[in-house]
Enzyme design. Structure first.
Site, PDB file in Angstrom:
ATOM      1  N   ASP A  49       0.853  -1.194   0.000  1.00  0.00           N
ATOM      2  CA  ASP A  49       0.000   0.000   0.000  1.00  0.00           C
ATOM      3  C   ASP A  49       0.893   1.250   0.000  1.00  0.00           C
ATOM      4  O   ASP A  49       1.760   1.389   0.859  1.00  0.00           O
ATOM      5  CB  ASP A  49      -0.937   0.004   1.206  1.00  0.00           C
ATOM      6  CG  ASP A  49      -2.097   0.968   1.026  1.00  0.00           C
ATOM      7  OD1 ASP A  49      -1.858   2.126   0.616  1.00  0.00           O
ATOM      8  OD2 ASP A  49      -3.253   0.574   1.290  1.00  0.00           O
ATOM      9  N   SER A  81      -7.040   4.138  -1.379  1.00  0.00           N
ATOM     10  CA  SER A  81      -6.895   2.679  -1.440  1.00  0.00           C
ATOM     11  C   SER A  81      -8.217   1.977  -1.755  1.00  0.00           C
ATOM     12  O   SER A  81      -8.209   0.859  -2.259  1.00  0.00           O
ATOM     13  CB  SER A  81      -6.335   2.148  -0.117  1.00  0.00           C
ATOM     14  OG  SER A  81      -5.044   2.674   0.088  1.00  0.00           O
ATOM     15  N   ASP A 109     -10.024  -2.705   6.638  1.00  0.00           N
ATOM     16  CA  ASP A 109      -9.483  -1.534   5.944  1.00  0.00           C
ATOM     17  C   ASP A 109      -9.689  -1.713   4.428  1.00  0.00           C
ATOM     18  O   ASP A 109      -9.966  -2.816   3.948  1.00  0.00           O
ATOM     19  CB  ASP A 109      -8.001  -1.367   6.302  1.00  0.00           C
ATOM     20  CG  ASP A 109      -7.481   0.054   6.054  1.00  0.00           C
ATOM     21  OD1 ASP A 109      -8.296   0.962   5.797  1.00  0.00           O
ATOM     22  OD2 ASP A 109      -6.248   0.255   6.142  1.00  0.00           O
ATOM     23  N   THR A 143      -8.046  -1.973   1.527  1.00  0.00           N
ATOM     24  CA  THR A 143      -7.410  -2.921   0.600  1.00  0.00           C
ATOM     25  C   THR A 143      -7.923  -4.353   0.749  1.00  0.00           C
ATOM     26  O   THR A 143      -8.244  -4.989  -0.252  1.00  0.00           O
ATOM     27  CB  THR A 143      -5.876  -2.844   0.740  1.00  0.00           C
ATOM     28  OG1 THR A 143      -5.484  -1.466   0.716  1.00  0.00           O
ATOM     29  CG2 THR A 143      -5.159  -3.592  -0.350  1.00  0.00           C
ATOM     30  N   GLU A 159      -1.272  -8.026   1.835  1.00  0.00           N
ATOM     31  CA  GLU A 159      -1.053  -6.581   1.819  1.00  0.00           C
ATOM     32  C   GLU A 159      -0.035  -6.127   2.860  1.00  0.00           C
ATOM     33  O   GLU A 159      -0.183  -6.438   4.049  1.00  0.00           O
ATOM     34  CB  GLU A 159      -2.364  -5.822   2.089  1.00  0.00           C
ATOM     35  CG  GLU A 159      -2.154  -4.312   1.972  1.00  0.00           C
ATOM     36  CD  GLU A 159      -3.201  -3.436   2.648  1.00  0.00           C
ATOM     37  OE1 GLU A 159      -3.974  -3.934   3.482  1.00  0.00           O
ATOM     38  OE2 GLU A 159      -3.208  -2.231   2.337  1.00  0.00           O
ATOM     39  N   HIS A 192       2.210   8.408   5.413  1.00  0.00           N
ATOM     40  CA  HIS A 192       1.299   9.475   5.875  1.00  0.00           C
ATOM     41  C   HIS A 192       1.884  10.173   7.101  1.00  0.00           C
ATOM     42  O   HIS A 192       1.753  11.376   7.268  1.00  0.00           O
ATOM     43  CB  HIS A 192      -0.066   8.887   6.267  1.00  0.00           C
ATOM     44  CG  HIS A 192      -0.984   8.609   5.112  1.00  0.00           C
ATOM     45  ND1 HIS A 192      -1.439   9.587   4.262  1.00  0.00           N
ATOM     46  CD2 HIS A 192      -1.559   7.451   4.684  1.00  0.00           C
ATOM     47  CE1 HIS A 192      -2.249   9.048   3.358  1.00  0.00           C
ATOM     48  NE2 HIS A 192      -2.335   7.743   3.592  1.00  0.00           N
ATOM     49  N   HIS A 209      -1.086   2.828  -5.085  1.00  0.00           N
ATOM     50  CA  HIS A 209      -0.851   4.227  -5.483  1.00  0.00           C
ATOM     51  C   HIS A 209       0.516   4.644  -4.998  1.00  0.00           C
ATOM     52  O   HIS A 209       1.114   3.969  -4.158  1.00  0.00           O
ATOM     53  CB  HIS A 209      -1.932   5.155  -4.896  1.00  0.00           C
ATOM     54  CG  HIS A 209      -2.102   4.998  -3.408  1.00  0.00           C
ATOM     55  ND1 HIS A 209      -1.169   5.457  -2.491  1.00  0.00           N
ATOM     56  CD2 HIS A 209      -3.066   4.391  -2.674  1.00  0.00           C
ATOM     57  CE1 HIS A 209      -1.578   5.159  -1.268  1.00  0.00           C
ATOM     58  NE2 HIS A 209      -2.718   4.492  -1.341  1.00  0.00           N
TER      59      HIS A 209
HETATM   60 MG    MG Z   1      -4.362  -0.667   2.418  1.00  0.00          MG
HETATM   61 ZN    ZN Z   2      -3.030   6.153   2.451  1.00  0.00          ZN
END
Ligand code: MG
Ligand code: ZN
Length: 455
Positions: free
Chosen positions: A57, A106, A158, A160, A327, A336, A375
């Site tokens: 991610d 995501s 979450d 994903t 993941e 972040h 991304h």
């Molecule tokens: Mg994720």
């Molecule tokens: Zn993010």
């Protein structure tokens, strides 16, 4: 959407890859097949018995390069660098009217590969305008007789992991108490309920990750009213495990729900977060006092998930294999937070899961392995003399050099942002040639579907 054919330009690109790998004699960790044979087999297409999809991610090229520079050195290669076939894909989301939204989250990006349909940011496997559920690759794989699994370092609810086995108007609708943004998805309104409820209702064979707090919430309506989602899961046949020991001990005769943290699984590494004006040169700490002993790492979870899924199909005497998504979630979350050590430690942990998948594929060449990101993200490697206006940090890499990383997509104190860049997609095994060139995230859905021959 019709699957892309092996176009002339792709064949040329694929031949070029084969030619390029042919001139280099490389020893490989991929077992019986060297990179040349791997590339040739991959270009041939064919049917996959198993698919392992690994998602870093927020793992753009910058994040990969940072982890490489820090851990194995600028001239070194990570496990994820060793795939025979590599391409790039675009990741943009769309607005409700279908016009492009250049930076995805995501939820929208996961919906892209899970369903082949682009959607709005925040949406989980539903259409952008009409908010209609779209069948997912995991649902199709289940219908096709494959065992299915999902492993994550985030909460299992979450975005994903959610895109595989849930459909929700908004990613925030993780547990029965979190339904404010999904009024039509509630069970009271005839909907499928929260992401946690949907995930266990789907009877995914193996669900491993964090997010125990969501499963501890009480179901508010319907058949399981008054029970927690964990109790609902047990009624549906799940065995619930909460640490490394119980995970290792569990047998696959019933589906497995592993909940290893209340929220996100704590990171493996720690260090000083990036700061205005930079940090003193720092070495990352390769442990985390806030990570409880007995928390299974991503590579071990991946190994166990593969064993459980394989065992299930053997018991059924099925010729079909499995679909597994893995993941590495906190590459994004630490990006972040502008925490380079947290981020690099999670990228390295994810890379060890890639190693597990490739080792399995070396023994089972009818396995398609894809490693990609959803991304790009903030972190950038800048010259030591650069003076970023925002947050930055200087690291001392394992090869003893200083490396400066910059996070400046938002003012200090705010969460740093995703970016709209294309990202790497790399693969080996049947249908892997489909990742070559520049594709779009939604084409990954076709690649997975074609590999497993799903309709
Ligand atoms: Mg994720
Ligand atoms: Zn993010």
């Amino acid at each position: 959407m019709p699957g892309p054919r092996l176009s002339r330009s792709r064949l040329v690109a694929a031949s070029a890859v084969v030619a390029a790998t042919a001139v280099v004699a490389v020893t490989t960790t991929a077992g019986a097949f060297g990179p040349n044979e791997q590339a040739q087999r991959a270009v041939k297409g064919g049917k996959a018995k198993n698919v392992i999809l690994l998602i870093g991610d927020g793992m753009g090229d910058s994040e990969i390069t940072l982890a490489r520079d820090y851990t194995v050195g600028a001239a070194g290669r990570l496990n994820m660098d060793k795939f025979p076939l590599t391409g790039a894909y675009t990741t943009y989301a769309v607005h409700a009217d279908g016009t492009p939204d250049y930076v995805t989250d995501s939820a929208a990006s996961g919906t892209g590969w899970a369903t082949g349909v682009k959607t709005v940011n925040g949406r989980i496997s539903k259409t952008p305008g009409s908010n209609k559920a779209v069948p997912t690759i995991l649902e199709l794989a289940q219908k096709g007789g494959y065992a299915t699994g999902s492993v994550t370092t985030a909460e299992l609810t979450d975005a994903t992991p959610a895109v595989l086995a849930a459909h929700a108007a908004d990613r925030s609708c993780q547990g029965p108490a979190d339904m404010a943004k999904c009024p039509t998805d509630t069970i009271a309104k005839g909907g499928p309920g929260s992401i946690a409820e949907q995930s266990v209702d789907h009877k995914v064979d193996v669900l491993l990750g964090g997010g125990k707090q969501r499963f501890d919430q009480k179901v508010t309506d319907g058949r399981y009213k008054g029970l927690t989602v964990t109790e609902q899961a047990r009624k549906l046949g799940y065995q619930v495990v909460t640490d490394d020991r119980s995970l290792k001990a569990v047998k696959g005769d019933k589906p497995v729900l592993g909940l290893f943290a209340p929220g996100n699984v704590p990171t493996e590494w720690t260090g000083k977060a990036a700061a205005v004006g930079g940090t003193d040169p720092q070495r990352c700490v390769t442990s985390n006092p806030n990570r409880p002993a007995g928390t299974p790492n991503l590579a071990d979870q991946t190994t166990k998930a593969i064993q459980l899924l394989e065992a299930k199909q053997k018991r059924k005497h099925s010729q079909k294999g499995f679909f597994l998504q893995v993941e590495g979630a906190s590459i994004d979350k630490q990006d972040h937070a502008a925490d380079p050590c947290g981020q690099i430690g999670e990228t390295a942990a994810f890379d060890r899961a890639v190693k597990v998948a490739r080792a399995y594929a070396a023994k089972h060449p009818d396995t398609l392995v894809v490693t990609t990101a959803d991304h790009g993200h903030s972190s950038q490697i800048v010259p030591l003399e650069a003076q970023p206006p925002g947050l930055s940090s200087t690291l001392i890499t394992d090869e003893g050099q200083q490396l400066k990383v910059n996070y400046s997509t938002n003012p200090p104190g705010q969460s740093q942002e995703h970016t709209g860049t294309q990202v790497r997609i790399a693969a080996q095994g049947p249908q892997a040639y489909r990742v070559l060139g520049v594709t779009d995230q939604t084409e990954l859905f076709t690649t997975l579907r074609e590999a497993l021959r799903l309709r």
